[in-house]
Design a protein around this motif. Structure first.
Motif, PDB file in Angstrom:
ATOM      1  N   ARG A 374     -12.628 -61.352  13.321  1.00 17.89           N
ATOM      2  CA  ARG A 374     -11.946 -60.060  13.359  1.00 17.89           C
ATOM      3  C   ARG A 374     -11.733 -59.574  11.930  1.00 17.89           C
ATOM      4  NH1 ARG A 374      -8.479 -62.145  17.560  1.00 17.89           N
ATOM      5  NH2 ARG A 374      -7.390 -63.329  15.956  1.00 17.89           N
ATOM      6  N   PRO A 375     -11.348 -58.331  11.752  1.00 11.26           N
ATOM      7  CA  PRO A 375     -11.163 -57.835  10.386  1.00 11.26           C
ATOM      8  C   PRO A 375     -10.162 -58.649   9.564  1.00 11.26           C
ATOM      9  CG  PRO A 375     -11.193 -56.007  11.932  1.00 11.26           C
ATOM     10  CD  PRO A 375     -11.183 -57.263  12.758  1.00 11.26           C
ATOM     11  N   ASP A 376      -9.179 -59.279  10.227  1.00  5.20           N
ATOM     12  CA  ASP A 376      -8.165 -60.017   9.487  1.00  5.20           C
ATOM     13  C   ASP A 376      -8.442 -61.514   9.455  1.00  5.20           C
ATOM     14  OD1 ASP A 376      -7.748 -60.528  12.126  1.00  5.20           O
ATOM     15  OD2 ASP A 376      -5.710 -59.750  12.221  1.00  5.20           O
ATOM     16  N   GLY A 377      -9.626 -61.929   9.857  1.00  6.13           N
ATOM     17  CA  GLY A 377      -9.947 -63.348   9.811  1.00  6.13           C
ATOM     18  C   GLY A 377     -10.597 -63.808  11.102  1.00  6.13           C
ATOM     19  N   ALA A 378     -10.693 -65.123  11.262  1.00  6.71           N
ATOM     20  CA  ALA A 378     -11.385 -65.677  12.417  1.00  6.71           C
ATOM     21  C   ALA A 378     -10.407 -66.324  13.379  1.00  6.71           C
ATOM     22  CB  ALA A 378     -12.418 -66.717  11.978  1.00  6.71           C
ATOM     23  N   LEU A 379     -10.721 -66.205  14.653  1.00 10.57           N
ATOM     24  CA  LEU A 379     -10.087 -67.032  15.660  1.00 10.57           C
ATOM     25  C   LEU A 379     -11.039 -68.198  15.878  1.00 10.57           C
ATOM     26  CD1 LEU A 379      -8.041 -67.575  18.035  1.00 10.57           C
ATOM     27  CD2 LEU A 379      -9.644 -66.308  19.474  1.00 10.57           C
TER      28      LEU A 379
END
Length: 931
Positions: A374-379
């Protein structure tokens, strides 16, 4: 629980109508026929309804259902009176609650009165539409063809459910009541509505997984559970570490991931939980469940996603324990379920049922986890230590083990990942669900699937085709046949030929590859380059021999080489770029393959930049094989005319580059072509056909239709079989010929010689009695050494059909694929050489045209070697009608038209053989299907 009451149900209970379905909010519910034991739950459902809802359903306010009415409502015969309920888990005394009811009461043979009641708290989740779909499917099985209903004018929601389902609703108002009526036979619009609802629901359920913001990780260190194994504990701790490192925006909680200082499993606290733990040690299943549930008391909900690394024996109790957290999905990392045998399969089904009753989807067992950038990092709720960089490729793998090399290959090539899901044994979530999600996901451009088995080919075809119309779908199957069933996969057996899966993929528009290497070779060009505008390709090589080799590889890959350019080995950058641009930008070129493998010296990074600039400026599809470069490289990246960076994918060998480009060109052609329209041949009476089949099958498990019955059934869809007269001797043959009129055809009914004029089993253009009597003697003598059909006359006399080419049209109902249609030219081409083309309904008119033209012997139909062209449109019409009939009636186990003579004008079937048997098709739309 909801399963209670199954025991003791009468034999008429239609267990096949039970289904787990996904609602519009992405949660699940269970739909099943009502049972007599549902009385308390139905009364509780009624009492909880608002006064308005009760009034709209019963036209009066009833605080409680009178006992007599209650018993009538729960006692049905599943034929004349049918009721379906949607249920969910509940902590009350019954263990479940009813959240929706749909029922019909038959009015006459074709018509039934229908009524619905949806819990107030469940409005807006699409439950009414789901129940209508399932009730209509059940009604059609029972021969009902029309629903009628009386609705109060203010009940606009229910009127909308009927209209929005795609049915043509007729209505009129009288005495303050709106009377509705609509046919429930599927239509193009009703099917499209169903598919769209299914698409939105399944996509949303996956969005809840891949967009999870609150994750609960459950390890094996649980009170009352078996001693934790290092493998399970290691899995849980690895996922915890990955979640902590990848994305600080995900709230993470854990249960059962830590040992106490002594290394022992912590006992439950005193009091009730302590007693439960003691009971668990004594083998009390309920106490074990209570002890495990107690471990989750401190979980702070709501939870979006739960990741489980627990022993199989604990999984059911854990799934039930996490239900109150509000989790939307469960990822089950551990194995030990269906692959261990019947007991494990039952455990897997119980875990799945518990998850669905709680509204959760299940990913696994034996899943490698899920990843979403995602734009704010990974899940990163997976076991993967090193993730590929963020990108726009969606990846699905059934196999947990193969997930490791798949992710590693993506990372090593420098390709970017958007989402990754490993479904393991895919007890629930499948490739279909992910394709539904990717169809709407703006962050995914290319989809790759590794499938170990295809549990529902017809749904796969439908969903994949919808996705492939907008995004390329690359599929790798376990084994070339695509019919490998690994341990743990509950998949129906199939008797369909291996080529059927090839046809399935072709119809769906997906790109089928043979190994993981090819999967990412194709993904590179589709992710990094524009789609080719055609198959015309220019070859640019660093030597004349190399260019010739590449041109041959391109032709083998289905490309058309329109030019070859040789670059002098001592050419400077300016000359090289000019020659490459000239080759690429030629007006008759759609794509280019650039190869530079110098005989002297090593890699030259400057050449890569030359290729990149030329390719980016052209806007065409370019692939390259350059010494020292592989995958996504800076050397082969340059800005296009709009300043957007464009990368030319680099391949290990020229053959790899040509093969990948060939796949891309074929996909581009498929995507832009006309895919046709659904088949609706004039003069088809599928209702009448269904009545015939139902009457002939009544009380029997299988029926071989007579020639007269086969003719009647085919005539109901406009396929006419030329009548024939069975005869035993010359006198009967002469009498039949006089009734028909000379000339006639004489045929043996011995299977080995039937339809074989070349072997003497068929005599054509018999002109008179003398010739006929002589032919009877000869044919009977010829067939004497062959076993005939039991109970059949040895000969047939038939009117002569127009001259033409003989074809064979067949349909076989496969337990996995449903109807499989085949077309070939009669005789050795199909019987010995297997020159047969396959199609899997539902087909479009374009699919039928492709099917007829696919056999290698098909040119005989189009004026081969000066012969007059035949009426191929008439043959297509016959195939279309057979496809529609077989698709509508799964009871048609086998159907063969042999031969169908295609003449200059028209096509006529000379013989038909049909077998009927009761069927349970795998893709009935009322079920939650898995792939």
């Amino acid at each position: 629980m909801d399963d209670e009451g199954r025991e003791g149900a009468d034999a008429s209970y239609p267990a096949g109508w039970e289904a787990d379905v996904v609602l519009l909010d992405g949660a699940t519910t269970h739909v099943r026929p009502i049972r007599a034991s549902d009385a308390d739950a139905l009364q509780a459902f009624h009492v909880a309804q608002s006064e308005r809802s009760t009034y709209l359903r019963f036209f009066a306010h009833l605080e409680r259902l009178p006992e007599r009415d209650l018993q009538r409502l729960v006692h049905v015969d599943h034929d004349e009176r049918v009721a379906l309920v949607a249920t969910a888990d509940d902590d009350g005394p019954v263990g479940y609650r009813i959240i929706g009811v749909a029922r019909y009461d038959r009015v006459n043979e074709d018509e039934a009165e229908v009524a619905f009641n949806i819990a107030d708290a469940q409005q807006g989740r699409g439950l009414g539409s789901v129940l209508l779909e399932h009730l209509a499917a059940a009604a059609r099985e029972r021969g009902v063809r029309r629903f009628v209903a009386e609705v109060l004018p203010q009940n606009g929601r229910m009127i909308s459910v009927f209209r929005d389902a795609g049915y043509e609703v007729r209505q009129h108002a009288e005495d303050g009541v709106v009377s509705l009526a609509f046919d429930i036979d599927p239509t193009d619009r009703s099917f499209a509505v169903m598919a769209d609802r299914e698409h939105r629901a399944e996509a949303r359920s996956m969005r809840a997984v891949l967009g999870a913001r609150s994750v609960l990780v459950v390890g094996p260190v649980l009170p009352g559970a078996p001693p934790p194994r290092p493998l399970h504990l290691g899995m849980a701790r690895k996922v915890l570490a990955h979640l902590a490192l990848a994305d600080s925006h995900v709230r993470v909680q854990s249960v059962g991931t830590d040992l106490d200082p002594s290394g022992e499993v912590p006992a439950a606290d005193g009091g009730a939980d302590g007693a439960a733990a003691e009971g668990a040690e004594a083998g009390d299943e309920h106490a074990t469940a209570a002890a495990i549930a107690g471990a989750f008391a401190g979980v702070d909900g709501p939870v979006d996603l739960a990741v489980l690394a627990v022993p199989a024996a604990s999984a059911l109790a854990v799934v039930r324990a996490i239900a109150p957290t509000g989790a939307r999905a469960v990822v089950l990392l551990t194995a030990g379920f269906a692959e261990t045998g019947p007991h494990g399969l039952e455990l897997q089904r119980a875990v799945l049922a518990a998850a669905h009753r709680a509204g959760m989807r299940l990913i696994g067992p034996a899943s490698y986890g899920v990843v979403s950038w995602r734009p704010d990092g990974a899940l990163n709720a997976s076991l993967a230590d090193d993730l590929p960089r963020p990108g726009r490729i969606g990846l699905f793998s059934q196999s947990g083990a193969l997930a490791v090399p798949l992710l590693d290959a993506l990372r090593r090539r420098g390709l970017g990942l958007a989402e990754f899901v490993s479904a393991g044994h895919r007890a629930d979530v499948s490739g279909n669900d992910l394709m539904q999600f990717w169809a709407d996901d703006e962050g995914t451009d290319v989809v790759g699937l590794y499938l170990e088995s295809i549990g529902n080919p017809r749904k796969f075809s439908r969903v994949a085709r919808r996705l492939a119309l907008t995004k390329p779908v690359i599929v790798l199957t376990a084994g070339r046949s695509g019919q490998v069933v690994p341990p743990g996969h509950a998949v129906r057996a199939t008797q369909a030929p291996a080529r059927a899966v090839d046809e399935l993929m072709r119809q769906s528009g997906v790109i089928r590859v043979e190994n993981t290497h090819q999967l990412f070779d194709v993904a590179q060009v589709l992710a990094l380059q524009p789609l080719p505008a055609g198959r015309r390709v220019a070859v640019v090589g660093s030597s004349s021999s190399g260019a010739t080799f590449v041109a041959e590889a391109a032709a083998t890959a289905g490309l058309v080489v329109v030019g070859a350019q040789v670059l002098p080995e001592d050419a400077d950058d300016e000359v090289s770029e000019s020659l490459i641009r000239e080759a690429i930008e030629a007006p008759d070129v759609d794509a280019a393959i650039v190869v530079r493998i110098p005989t002297v010296g090593g890699p030259d990074p400057r050449f890569g930049r030359v290729v990149a600039r030329a390719a980016a400026a052209s806007g065409k599809t370019v692939v390259a094989c350059v010494l020292g470069l592989r995958g996504v490289t800076d050397e082969l990246t340059a800005p296009d005319l709009d300043g957007v960076p464009r990368t030319v994918p680099a391949y290990a060998t020229p053959e790899d580059a040509a093969l990948a480009l060939g796949h891309a060109a074929r996909y581009a052609t498929w995507r832009t072509r006309d895919h046709g329209r659904p088949l609706h041949p004039d003069g088809t009476d599928l209702r009448g056909a269904a009545r015939l089949v139902r009457d002939w099958l009544a009380g029997q498990s299988q029926v071989v239709l007579s020639a007269e019955q086969s003719g009647r059934l085919l005539a109901s869809v406009g396929v006419h079989v030329l009548p024939s007269a069975p005869v035993h001797d010359a006198d009967e043959a002469v009498a039949a010929a006089r009734a028909i009129g000379y000339p006639v055809a004489l045929k043996t009914t011995a299977p080995a010689l039937r339809h074989r004029a070349d072997l003497g089993g068929v005599r054509l253009d018999v002109a008179d009695e003398t010739e006929l009597r002589a032919d009877v003697v000869e044919v009977l003598a010829l067939a004497a050494g062959h076993q005939g059909e039991p109970g059949a006359a040895p000969l047939e006399v038939q009117a002569m059909a127009p001259r033409g080419s003989s074809c064979v049209v067949r349909s076989v109902e496969d337990p996995l694929y449903g109807p499989v249609i085949s077309v070939g030219l009669a005789g050795d081409a199909s019987d010995l050489l297997g020159d047969v083309a396959y199609g899997i309904p539902p087909l479009t008119d374009v699919d039928v045209a492709d099917l007829v033209r696919a056999p290698r012997a098909a040119p005989r139909l189009f004026g081969y070697r000066g012969l007059p062209p035949l009426d191929v449109a008439a043959l297509e019409d016959v195939v279309a009608r057979v496809a529609v009939l077989s698709d509508a009636l799964p009871e048609i186990r086998t159907l063969e038209l042999n031969p169908v003579v295609v003449a200059e004008h028209g096509a006529v079937a000379l013989a038909a053989r049909i077998t009927l048997a009761h069927a349970d098709r795998a893709d009935a739309t009322r079920r939650l299907q898995r792939t």
